[in-house]
Design an enzyme around this catalytic site. Structure first.
Site, PDB file in Angstrom:
ATOM      1  N   ASP A 150       9.117   3.035   2.170  1.00 36.49           N
ATOM      2  CA  ASP A 150       7.897   3.782   2.478  1.00 36.49           C
ATOM      3  C   ASP A 150       7.638   3.627   3.975  1.00 36.49           C
ATOM      4  OD1 ASP A 150       5.362   4.734   2.959  1.00 36.49           O
ATOM      5  OD2 ASP A 150       4.476   3.881   1.141  1.00 36.49           O
TER       6      ASP A 150
ATOM      7  N   PHE B 244       0.857  -1.189   0.000  1.00 35.51           N
ATOM      8  CA  PHE B 244       0.000   0.000   0.000  1.00 35.51           C
ATOM      9  C   PHE B 244       0.888   1.232   0.000  1.00 35.51           C
ATOM     10  CE2 PHE B 244      -2.393   3.570   1.516  1.00 35.51           C
ATOM     11  CZ  PHE B 244      -3.545   3.478   0.743  1.00 35.51           C
TER      12      PHE B 244
ATOM     13  N   LYS C 299       1.943  11.107   7.343  1.00 39.79           N
ATOM     14  CA  LYS C 299       1.113  10.817   8.519  1.00 39.79           C
ATOM     15  C   LYS C 299       1.585  11.552   9.787  1.00 39.79           C
ATOM     16  CE  LYS C 299      -1.392   7.027   6.670  1.00 39.79           C
ATOM     17  NZ  LYS C 299      -1.026   5.931   5.805  1.00 39.79           N
TER      18      LYS C 299
HETATM   19  C1  LIG Z   1      -1.198   6.008   4.318  1.00 40.74           C
HETATM   20  C2  LIG Z   1      -0.072   5.493   3.503  1.00 40.74           C
HETATM   21  C3  LIG Z   1       0.284   6.090   2.285  1.00 40.74           C
HETATM   22  C4  LIG Z   1      -0.531   7.209   1.645  1.00 40.74           C
HETATM   23  O1  LIG Z   1      -0.635   8.337   2.429  1.00 40.74           O
HETATM   24  P1  LIG Z   1      -1.799   9.407   2.105  1.00 40.74           P
HETATM   25  O2  LIG Z   1      -1.476  10.549   3.017  1.00 40.74           O
HETATM   26  O3  LIG Z   1      -3.104   8.757   2.425  1.00 40.74           O
HETATM   27  O4  LIG Z   1      -1.677   9.755   0.663  1.00 40.74           O
HETATM   28  C5  LIG Z   1       1.382   5.610   1.616  1.00 40.74           C
HETATM   29  N1  LIG Z   1       2.102   4.576   2.109  1.00 40.74           N
HETATM   30  C6  LIG Z   1       1.784   3.968   3.275  1.00 40.74           C
HETATM   31  C7  LIG Z   1       2.629   2.848   3.766  1.00 40.74           C
HETATM   32  C8  LIG Z   1       0.681   4.391   4.000  1.00 40.74           C
HETATM   33  O5  LIG Z   1       0.341   3.761   5.129  1.00 40.74           O
END
Ligand SMILES: *Cc1c(COP(=O)(O)O)cnc(C)c1O
Length: 406
Positions: free
Chosen positions: A226, A141, A255
Site C-alpha cells: 500500500d 491504515f 492520493k
Molecule cells: C489515505 C490512505 C488510504 C485511503 O485512501 P482514501 O483515498 O482516503 O480512501 C489507504 N492507505 C493508506 C496507506 C493511506 O495513507
C-alpha cells in the site's frame, strides 16, 4: 462572530462529526502555501496526507484539468474514452508493471488489490474455495470501508461497525519472524505499508520489505504494498519499496496520483494477477474517467519533470537533521524518510495536538497523528529557503515550555 467561527459552526451543524480539524478555514492555495478566510497565510506541512505532493494548484495539472473539462469528463466504462489508455500506459511504465486498474479513492484501490489477490489465490494458486488468507499488520491504515476497518487493530476504527469480513490475519509490523510464522498454504497475500503513515510515521527495520518479498515468493503468496501515502516521491523514492530494492507483486497508489485536484487511484500488478478479472467482476462508474486520466497523467509528468522524489530525498535528509538540531526538551524521537517525517512528543510534555495548535499560530499547518506524533510532510515542491523559515517557527514552539491544550 468572526467569519472563521461562523463557517466552522455551519459545518458542525450540517455535517457528521467524523473529523476534528484544526480551527482554520482555508479559501485559497498555491504551491506549498494556503490562505484562510481572514487573509492569514500558512505553510501547508500536511499536503492533504500527501495528496498534494505536487503543490496546490500546480499550473500544469490545472491546465490539464481545464483543458480536459472543456472536451469530455465522464463516459463510464460502458464506452471507451481517449484518455485512459495513455494514462495507464504511462503509469505502468513509470512504476514498472504490466497492468493497472483505475479507481478513485485509496480505499477502492485497496479493495481492488484484495479482490485481485483472493481471486488469484483460487484461480491460479489453487487455494480451496473461501479459504484464502491475507496477512496484514497491526497499526495499519488502509482506508475506511467495512472490510478494511475489519482488519484494523485500532479499536476506534472498528467499534460499532461489525460484523466484519473474515480472511485476514494480523501480525506485528516490522516483525519478519511473525510473518514467517503466519504464512500457511492458504496465504494468498501479505498487505503492508512499506512505512506506516497514519500509524505514526513508523519506519520498519532495514531490509524488512526485502525479507517479506523472499517469504512471499517462497510461500507463493503476493506481496501487496500500500503506497497510497508513501508512493510517488514522498519518501525520496518513486515507491518507498525502492529503498529496499523491492518491486512488490501488487501496488496500490492514490492520493498524489490525482495531483491534489481530483481523486485518482489505481491498483497495479502483472498479468498473472490482473488477468483474473473478467468483464463484470469488478468496476467503478468514475474509475478511469477521462478527467481523472488527464489529471493523473499531468500529475505524473510533474513528479518526473520536476524530479520530486530526488528533491524529497535531498530536502528531507537535511530537514530531519535540522529538526534534530533544535534540541527540543519535548522530543522523544524524530523519524521518517524523505519528506515524510514524524516528531514524537514525550508523554511528559503532553500530546502532539497543542504543538500543532501552537504551530498554526505561527503560520504552519501540521496535523498530529496517533496522539504523540507531529507529522511534517510538506508539498515536495517546497524549497530549502521556505523550510528554513519553517524551522525558525518550529524551533520557537519546540524550545518553549510545552503548550497547553486549547
Ligand atoms: C489515505 C490512505 C488510504 C485511503 O485512501 P482514501 O483515498 O482516503 O480512501 C489507504 N492507505 C493508506 C496507506 C493511506 O495513507
Amino acid at each position: 462572530m468572526g467569519r472563521t467561527e461562523e463557517l466552522i459552526r455551519e459545518v458542525d451543524r450540517w455535517s457528521a462529526h467524523n473529523y476534528h480539524p484544526l480551527p482554520v478555514v482555508i479559501e485559497r492555495g498555491e504551491g506549498c502555501w494556503v490562505w484562510d478566510v481572514e487573509g492569514n497565510k500558512y505553510l501547508d506541512m500536511l499536503s492533504a496526507y500527501s495528496a498534494v505532493n505536487q503543490g496546490h494548484r500546480h499550473p500544469r495539472i490545472i491546465a490539464a484539468l481545464v483543458d480536459q473539462a472543456e472536451r469530455l469528463t465522464l463516459t463510464s466504462r460502458a464506452f471507451h474514452n481517449d484518455q485512459m489508455g495513455a494514462f495507464l500506459h504511462q503509469l505502468c511504465e513509470l512504476v514498472g508493471y504490466h497492468k493497472a486498474l483505475p479507481m478513485n479513492t485509496g480505499a477502492e484501490a485497496v479493495e481492488t488489490a484484495i479482490k485481485a489477490v483472493r481471486k488469484w489465490g483460487y484461480m491460479v494458486k489453487g487455494v480451496a474455495p473461501e479459504a484464502g488468507e491475507i496477512i496484514v499488520c497491526e497499526n495499519n491504515f488502509h482506508g475506511r470501508t467495512t472490510t478494511i476497518v475489519g482488519f484494523s487493530s485500532e479499536e476506534q476504527y472498528r467499534h460499532g461497525f461489525g460484523p466484519f469480513t473474515p480472511g485476514f490475519k494480523l501480525i506485528p509490523y516490522g516483525d519478519i519472524d511473525a510473518l514467517r510464522a503466519a504464512v500457511t498454504e492458504n496465504t494468498v497475500g501479505f498487505l503492508v505499508e512499506p512505512l506506516q503513515g497514519e500509524g505514526g510515521v513508523i519506519v520498519p527495520p532495514e531490509g524488512y520489505m526485502k525479507e517479506a518479498q523472499a517469504i512471499c515468493r517462497e510461500a507463493n503468496a503476493k506481496l501487496m504494498a500500500d503506497e497510497i501515502q508513501t508512493g510517488l516521491g514522498r519518501t525520496g523514492r518513486m515507491l518507498c519499496c525502492h529503498w529496499d530494492g523491492v518491486t512488490p507483486d501488487v501496488v496500490m497508489l492514490g492520493k498524489a496520483l490525482g495531483g491534489g485536484v481530483y481523486p485518482v487511484s489505481a491498483c497495479l500488478a502483472d498479468e498473472d494477477v490482473m488477468d483474473v478479472f473478467a468483464p463484470g467482476d469488478h468496476g467503478s462508474t468514475f474509475g478511469g474517467n477521462p478527467l481523472a486520466a488527464a489529471v493523473g497523467s499531468a500529475a505524473l509528468d510533474v513528479l518526473v519533470d520536476e524530479k520530486l522524489p530526488e528533491r524529497a530525498a535531498e530536502l528531507g535528509d537535511w530537514f530531519m537533521g535540522e529538526l534534530s538540531a533544535i534540541g527540543s526538551p519535548h522530543v522523544e524521537e524524530i523519524r521518517g524518510r524523505g519528506l515524510m517525517i514524524g516528531v514524537v512528543v514525550k508523554e511528559s510534555s503532553g500530546t502532539a495536538r497543542p504543538f500543532c495548535e501552537a504551530l498554526m499560530e505561527r503560520g504552519i499547518l501540521a496535523k498530529e497523528t496517533h496522539y504523540q506524533v507531529v507529522r511534517f510532510a510538506p508539498p515536495l515542491v517546497i524549497t530549502r529557503e521556505i523550510l528554513e523559515e519553517a524551522l525558525a517557527a518550529i524551533g520557537e514552539v519546540f524550545r518553549a515550555p510545552a503548550p497547553q491544550p486549547a
